[in-house]
Design an enzyme around this catalytic site. Structure first.
Site, PDB file in Angstrom:
ATOM      1  N   ASN A  43      10.924  -6.092  -0.390  1.00  0.00           N
ATOM      2  CA  ASN A  43      10.532  -4.823  -1.359  1.00  0.00           C
ATOM      3  C   ASN A  43      10.320  -4.208  -0.170  1.00  0.00           C
ATOM      4  O   ASN A  43       8.693  -3.832   0.717  1.00  0.00           O
ATOM      5  CB  ASN A  43       9.253  -4.942  -2.520  1.00  0.00           C
ATOM      6  CG  ASN A  43       8.911  -3.733  -2.991  1.00  0.00           C
ATOM      7  OD1 ASN A  43       9.431  -2.562  -2.474  1.00  0.00           O
ATOM      8  ND2 ASN A  43       8.778  -3.748  -4.484  1.00  0.00           N
ATOM      9  N   ASP A  72      11.261  -8.223  -6.230  1.00  0.00           N
ATOM     10  CA  ASP A  72      10.181  -8.225  -6.399  1.00  0.00           C
ATOM     11  C   ASP A  72       9.542  -8.567  -8.196  1.00  0.00           C
ATOM     12  O   ASP A  72      10.020  -7.492  -8.717  1.00  0.00           O
ATOM     13  CB  ASP A  72       9.977  -7.034  -5.996  1.00  0.00           C
ATOM     14  CG  ASP A  72       8.465  -6.367  -7.052  1.00  0.00           C
ATOM     15  OD1 ASP A  72       7.301  -7.355  -7.131  1.00  0.00           O
ATOM     16  OD2 ASP A  72       8.095  -4.931  -6.381  1.00  0.00           O
ATOM     17  N   ASN A  78       7.523  -9.095  -9.691  1.00  0.00           N
ATOM     18  CA  ASN A  78       5.779  -8.012 -10.638  1.00  0.00           C
ATOM     19  C   ASN A  78       5.246  -9.232 -11.046  1.00  0.00           C
ATOM     20  O   ASN A  78       4.866  -8.973 -12.387  1.00  0.00           O
ATOM     21  CB  ASN A  78       6.242  -7.133 -11.253  1.00  0.00           C
ATOM     22  CG  ASN A  78       6.751  -6.168  -9.879  1.00  0.00           C
ATOM     23  OD1 ASN A  78       5.527  -5.527  -9.576  1.00  0.00           O
ATOM     24  ND2 ASN A  78       7.459  -5.304 -10.394  1.00  0.00           N
ATOM     25  N   ASP A 126       6.306 -11.684  -4.482  1.00  0.00           N
ATOM     26  CA  ASP A 126       7.734 -11.358  -4.085  1.00  0.00           C
ATOM     27  C   ASP A 126       8.222 -12.919  -3.941  1.00  0.00           C
ATOM     28  O   ASP A 126       7.712 -13.897  -2.547  1.00  0.00           O
ATOM     29  CB  ASP A 126       7.949 -10.735  -3.061  1.00  0.00           C
ATOM     30  CG  ASP A 126       7.547  -9.921  -2.967  1.00  0.00           C
ATOM     31  OD1 ASP A 126       8.844  -8.875  -2.549  1.00  0.00           O
ATOM     32  OD2 ASP A 126       6.419  -9.138  -2.551  1.00  0.00           O
ATOM     33  N   ASP A 157       4.547  -2.082   1.772  1.00  0.00           N
ATOM     34  CA  ASP A 157       3.193  -2.716   0.936  1.00  0.00           C
ATOM     35  C   ASP A 157       3.160  -3.956   0.936  1.00  0.00           C
ATOM     36  O   ASP A 157       2.856  -4.883  -0.111  1.00  0.00           O
ATOM     37  CB  ASP A 157       2.350  -1.851  -0.475  1.00  0.00           C
ATOM     38  CG  ASP A 157       3.525  -1.200  -0.781  1.00  0.00           C
ATOM     39  OD1 ASP A 157       4.386  -1.896  -1.208  1.00  0.00           O
ATOM     40  OD2 ASP A 157       2.951  -0.425  -2.297  1.00  0.00           O
TER      41      ASP A 157
END
Length: 260
Positions: free
Chosen positions: A7, A147, A149, A218, A247
């Site tokens: 990401n 990603d 999340n 991830d 990040d």
DNA sequence: ATGGTCGAGTATCGA
């Protein structure tokens, strides 16, 4: 075959770091998320000079997913395969790379447990499973990278107590991820490091990276036939250091697909 | 204990 996911939190801001990383990590396939670019603005040329073909599914400003490959890209599908309920956002891109069905996914964040966006996240994960059913099957070579999340387990967050009542760790999200695993996918990185507290994302704020306050969200999910050939993998924390980092750090796994 | 930072776009929102 080295399969990676990253990401990049704006490819416009991150292009030099991605070029640098491709130069030394040399993945065969790299899945990108949060390019935040329109298709017209995607820098195909910058990657082609490094030996990578690329495909992109983006809308500009938000979201945006890409696949880079130096082993071929065919059968490209933007978004969910029909007839799955279409996604208004650019969050999934699927292609065939050297015999492997590769999806680059940017799962919705969810924002908070009482948010509509959280319901969208849960629905989205269900639709991803339907998407995989249409385009492939658990007995094929499949890699779903991105990603998510979601921290799959408490070991994947720096302090589980700090996340009680938050997204990324809820039972419903983990069940939805479990549904992908029961479809026939395995968390390749966790197979390599069964007990290690290794993260892939750290908030920019408050020195979280240097204080090891991170999360492993991830993931590279691989089908059985790829998992059988799993050799090695890393989170490249060096890519989270230095000038203008994302990040998130890139995650990669090395697999030798079993011949049929 | 609190607030901290980026990137989008150019005021704030999303993460």
């Amino acid at each position: 075959m080295r399969i990676a996911t990253w990401n990049v939190n704006s490819l416009k801001a991150r292009l030099p770091r991605v070029e640098e990383w491709l130069g030394y990590a040399r993945p065969d396939v790299l899945c990108l998320q949060e390019t935040k670019l329109s298709d017209a603005a995607f820098p195909h040329m910058a990657f082609s000079v490094l030996g990578y073909e690329s495909v992109h599914h983006g809308e500009g400003q938000w979201n945006g997913v890409a696949i880079l490959s130096r082993v071929g890209i065919d059968n490209v599908v933007e978004g969910f395969a029909k007839p799955v309920d279409p996604d208004p956002d650019s969050r999934v891109l699927t292609a065939l790379c050297s015999g492997v069905v590769v999806s680059s996914v940017y799962v919705p964040n969810g924002r908070s447990l009482d948010s509509d966006h959280y319901q969208y996240k849960l629905s989205w994960l269900g639709r991803l499973r339907d998407h995989l059913d249409i385009l492939s099957g658990p007995d094929e070579l499949v890699a779903v990278c991105g990603d998510f999340n979601i921290a799959p387990a408490d070991i994947d967050v720096w302090d589980p107590k700090a996340f009680v009542g938050s997204t990324h760790v809820s039972a419903e999200e983990r069940t939805a991820l479990g549904s992908l695993e029961s479809w026939g996918l395995a968390d390749a990185f966790r197979m390599l490091y069964p007990g290690d507290r290794l993260y892939s994302y750290w908030d920019y704020r408050a020195g979280d990276f240097h204080e090891h306050r991170g999360m492993r969200i991830d993931l590279v999910l691989v089908s059985r036939r790829l998992a059988q050939g799993l050799k090695w993998g890393l989170v490249d924390r060096n890519a989270r250091k230095g000038k203008l980092p994302s990040d998130h750090a890139p995650v990669f796994v090395d697999v030798e697909p079993a011949r049929t």
